[in-house]
Design an enzyme around this catalytic site. Structure first.
Site, PDB file in Angstrom:
ATOM      1  N   SER A 115       0.846  -1.189   0.000  1.00 36.26           N
ATOM      2  CA  SER A 115       0.000   0.000   0.000  1.00 36.26           C
ATOM      3  C   SER A 115       0.880   1.236   0.000  1.00 36.26           C
ATOM      4  O   SER A 115       2.042   1.195   0.399  1.00 36.26           O
ATOM      5  CB  SER A 115      -0.931   0.015   1.221  1.00 36.26           C
ATOM      6  OG  SER A 115      -0.183  -0.029   2.421  1.00 36.26           O
ATOM      7  N   THR A 118      -2.103   6.632  -1.096  1.00 31.78           N
ATOM      8  CA  THR A 118      -3.515   6.697  -1.481  1.00 31.78           C
ATOM      9  C   THR A 118      -4.144   5.333  -1.723  1.00 31.78           C
ATOM     10  O   THR A 118      -5.317   5.133  -1.421  1.00 31.78           O
ATOM     11  CB  THR A 118      -3.672   7.541  -2.769  1.00 31.78           C
ATOM     12  OG1 THR A 118      -3.132   8.841  -2.548  1.00 31.78           O
ATOM     13  CG2 THR A 118      -5.139   7.663  -3.173  1.00 31.78           C
ATOM     14  N   LYS A 119      -3.382   4.381  -2.242  1.00 36.10           N
ATOM     15  CA  LYS A 119      -3.970   3.148  -2.740  1.00 36.10           C
ATOM     16  C   LYS A 119      -3.419   1.914  -2.039  1.00 36.10           C
ATOM     17  O   LYS A 119      -2.337   1.958  -1.435  1.00 36.10           O
ATOM     18  CB  LYS A 119      -3.737   3.043  -4.249  1.00 36.10           C
ATOM     19  CG  LYS A 119      -4.496   4.083  -5.065  1.00 36.10           C
ATOM     20  CD  LYS A 119      -3.925   4.250  -6.448  1.00 36.10           C
ATOM     21  CE  LYS A 119      -2.583   4.920  -6.403  1.00 36.10           C
ATOM     22  NZ  LYS A 119      -2.071   5.287  -7.731  1.00 36.10           N
ATOM     23  N   VAL A 121      -2.818  -2.333  -2.861  1.00 33.55           N
ATOM     24  CA  VAL A 121      -2.705  -3.283  -3.965  1.00 33.55           C
ATOM     25  C   VAL A 121      -2.772  -4.701  -3.412  1.00 33.55           C
ATOM     26  O   VAL A 121      -2.032  -5.064  -2.493  1.00 33.55           O
ATOM     27  CB  VAL A 121      -1.388  -3.091  -4.749  1.00 33.55           C
ATOM     28  CG1 VAL A 121      -1.337  -4.051  -5.936  1.00 33.55           C
ATOM     29  CG2 VAL A 121      -1.263  -1.650  -5.231  1.00 33.55           C
ATOM     30  N   LYS A 135      -5.880  -2.904  -7.720  1.00 29.76           N
ATOM     31  CA  LYS A 135      -5.543  -1.618  -7.100  1.00 29.76           C
ATOM     32  C   LYS A 135      -6.826  -0.849  -6.783  1.00 29.76           C
ATOM     33  O   LYS A 135      -7.681  -0.660  -7.638  1.00 29.76           O
ATOM     34  CB  LYS A 135      -4.650  -0.801  -8.037  1.00 29.76           C
ATOM     35  CG  LYS A 135      -4.146   0.506  -7.433  1.00 29.76           C
ATOM     36  CD  LYS A 135      -3.257   1.260  -8.415  1.00 29.76           C
ATOM     37  CE  LYS A 135      -1.941   0.586  -8.628  1.00 29.76           C
ATOM     38  NZ  LYS A 135      -1.000   1.442  -9.408  1.00 29.76           N
ATOM     39  N   ASP A 247       6.173  11.751  -9.122  1.00 28.39           N
ATOM     40  CA  ASP A 247       6.652  10.927  -8.007  1.00 28.39           C
ATOM     41  C   ASP A 247       7.569   9.854  -8.577  1.00 28.39           C
ATOM     42  O   ASP A 247       7.222   8.685  -8.654  1.00 28.39           O
ATOM     43  CB  ASP A 247       5.466  10.311  -7.255  1.00 28.39           C
ATOM     44  CG  ASP A 247       5.901   9.634  -5.959  1.00 28.39           C
ATOM     45  OD1 ASP A 247       7.059   9.836  -5.541  1.00 28.39           O
ATOM     46  OD2 ASP A 247       5.092   8.892  -5.367  1.00 28.39           O
TER      47      ASP A 247
END
Length: 469
Positions: A115, A118-119, A121, A135, A247
């Site tokens: 993780s 924000t997300k 997986v 995701k 990023d």
């Protein structure tokens, strides 16, 4: 529900038109629009949602070929967004192979992968046995927590975070490159309006571990760098313009069948830095600052390409390119390091330099002039049955022995002569991604095994040793 949405949207358009053309209003359309929006509760989070919606609309336009003819049409969409369901459209060109919510509902053996901000997986297995990465928004992630702390609106914060994933899904449908993770499908579930759930189904990769990469042969590390340069070349000339990975970290990349792919695209942008003067275009990194010119259009043209390239230099090239490289290639590699580290090369020149290195490496780098092979006797149709008592070397393609990449038997003979323990080497049909052979080096020749696809090369001084066939 959708009937109410449509009616509300129609009423809103009438309001906008009325405000625009009202004879007794002294303010401009934009002033009335801003006043109307800012009077709504939770203006702060709505403003962020509308900005992300504006960006998403741009990607939808690119994906579907939609053209909004006036700024007002875009503004209406922006204002209506909190009451709208905005689903990333399916790419119909590959609809026959696109996974949907139905496929997601039958996924089994779901397991956590990792993780981020924000997300989260997960991985799961489809009905056909294929493993995919799943995701979705991390409800307990730092992005959600900081947003809820700031606005106190969990539903709004979830939608705000969901837009990042929707943008990523749209980008994965627009940008097609071997260096970008493949989108297999998506599931958009709006059964609960306050908590729209979006899941992207992607090809599964393994995390990029730089420490492990440093222990691999140079040829494999060069492959990673070359694939990265090819990706950045594509991004610099993408269908939506030059794209920057804001990023840019090794953790945003994975390996799929040994090939490098970027897996996180939600922070990608095609917007160059805005500017009024050259001073606004400075690209600042921890150790360097670079000047970029401000164009007449008010954008720092080339800033995205330069940002990507310098990040590739500082996160990848610095660690992977020079270390244990072939001596004949070092002058070319050093020029690449200097030129990208100073941003003297653009991405086109960098790709050309990498291709030149690859061509020279494939050519054998003049090993054919060596006479090292005359010291060896060739045994066709055999290989050596390696034992645990044999020696290992670094960097080897095998952790249990000494397996190296060679252009031909002559180069293998040179490598064997340079290692005190080496008395023999075997060349079969196994090749690397560049087409070079994999040669196995040994100190023992106690047992020869018939193998039509292999040749054993034994040092003449060791021919008197006993061996069995």
């Amino acid at each position: 529900m959708r009937g109410h949405i449509i009616c509300s949207g129609f009423a809103l358009i009438l309001i906008v038109v009325f405000l625009k053309f009202s004879s007794h209003g002294r303010c401009s359309y934009n002033d009335k629009y801003k006043s109307l929006v800012r009077s709504h509760p939770s203006w702060g989070i709505r403003r962020e949602i509308m900005e992300r919606h504006k960006n998403l609309v741009f990607f939808y336009k690119t994906l579907l070929g939609i053209k909004f003819t006036t700024p007002e049409e875009v503004d209406v969409l922006r204002f209506m967004e909190p009451e709208m369901d905005l689903q990333v459209p399916v790419d119909r060109s590959e609809a026959s192979g696109t996974l949907t919510c139905k496929d997601l509902s039958h996924v089994t053996e779901i397991d956590y992968i990792g993780s981020g901000f924000t997300k989260i997986v997960l991985k799961g297995i489809l009905v056909n046995g294929k493993t995919v990465a799943l995701k979705s928004i991390h409800a307990e992630g730092n992005d959600m927590k900081s947003c809820v702390d700031r606005y106190g609106d969990r539903g709004g914060c979830h939608r705000l975070a969901t837009y990042k994933l929707q943008k990523e899904i749209a980008l994965l449908q627009i940008l097609r490159c071997p260096g970008i993770i493949q989108l297999h499908g998506q599931c958009y579930d709006n059964s609960v309006a306050s908590d729209i759930r979006v899941t992207a189904m992607l090809e599964l990769g393994s995390p990029l571990e730089m420490i492990q990469l440093l222990q691999t042969p140079w040829e494999e590390r060069f492959k990673i760098c070359l694939e990265l340069v090819q990706l950045l070349h594509y991004l610099a000339h993408s269908p939506i313009g030059s794209v920057a990975l804001l990023d840019f970290q090794p953790r945003q990349f994975v390996l799929v069948n040994g090939s490098l792919k970027v897996t996180d695209m939600d922070d990608a942008t095609s917007d160059e830095l805005p500017c009024q003067a050259d001073a606004d275009c400075a690209l600042t990194f921890p150790a360097r600052t670079f000047a970029v010119q401000c164009s007449v259009t008010g954008a720092c043209t080339g800033s995205n390409e330069k940002r990507n390239l310098y990040n590739a230099y500082r996160f990848f090239f610095t660690y992977l390119l020079p270390h244990a490289s072939p001596p004949a290639l070092r002058p070319l590699l050093q020029e690449i390091m200097n030129a990208t580290g100073d941003l003297r090369f653009g991405i086109n020149e960098t790709l050309k330099a990498f291709e030149d290195v690859l061509d020279l490496y494939k050519s054998g780098m003049n090993h054919s002039q060596s006479h090292a092979l005359k010291d060896y006797t060739v045994l066709q149709g055999f290989r050596i049955n390696e034992t645990d008592e044999d020696f290992s070397c670094w960097p080897s393609y095998s952790y249990q022995g000494c397996l190296l990449s060679v252009h031909d038997p002559t180069e293998a003979a040179e490598l064997c002569n340079s290692r005190p323990h080496c008395r023999n080497f075997v060349i079969g049909q196994q090749r690397t991604w560049t087409g070079r052979y994999l040669a196995s080096f040994t100190k023992n020749s106690a047992q020869l095994v018939p193998d039509e696809s292999s040749c054993v090369y034994m040092k003449r001084s060791s021919n008197s040793e006993n061996f069995t066939g």
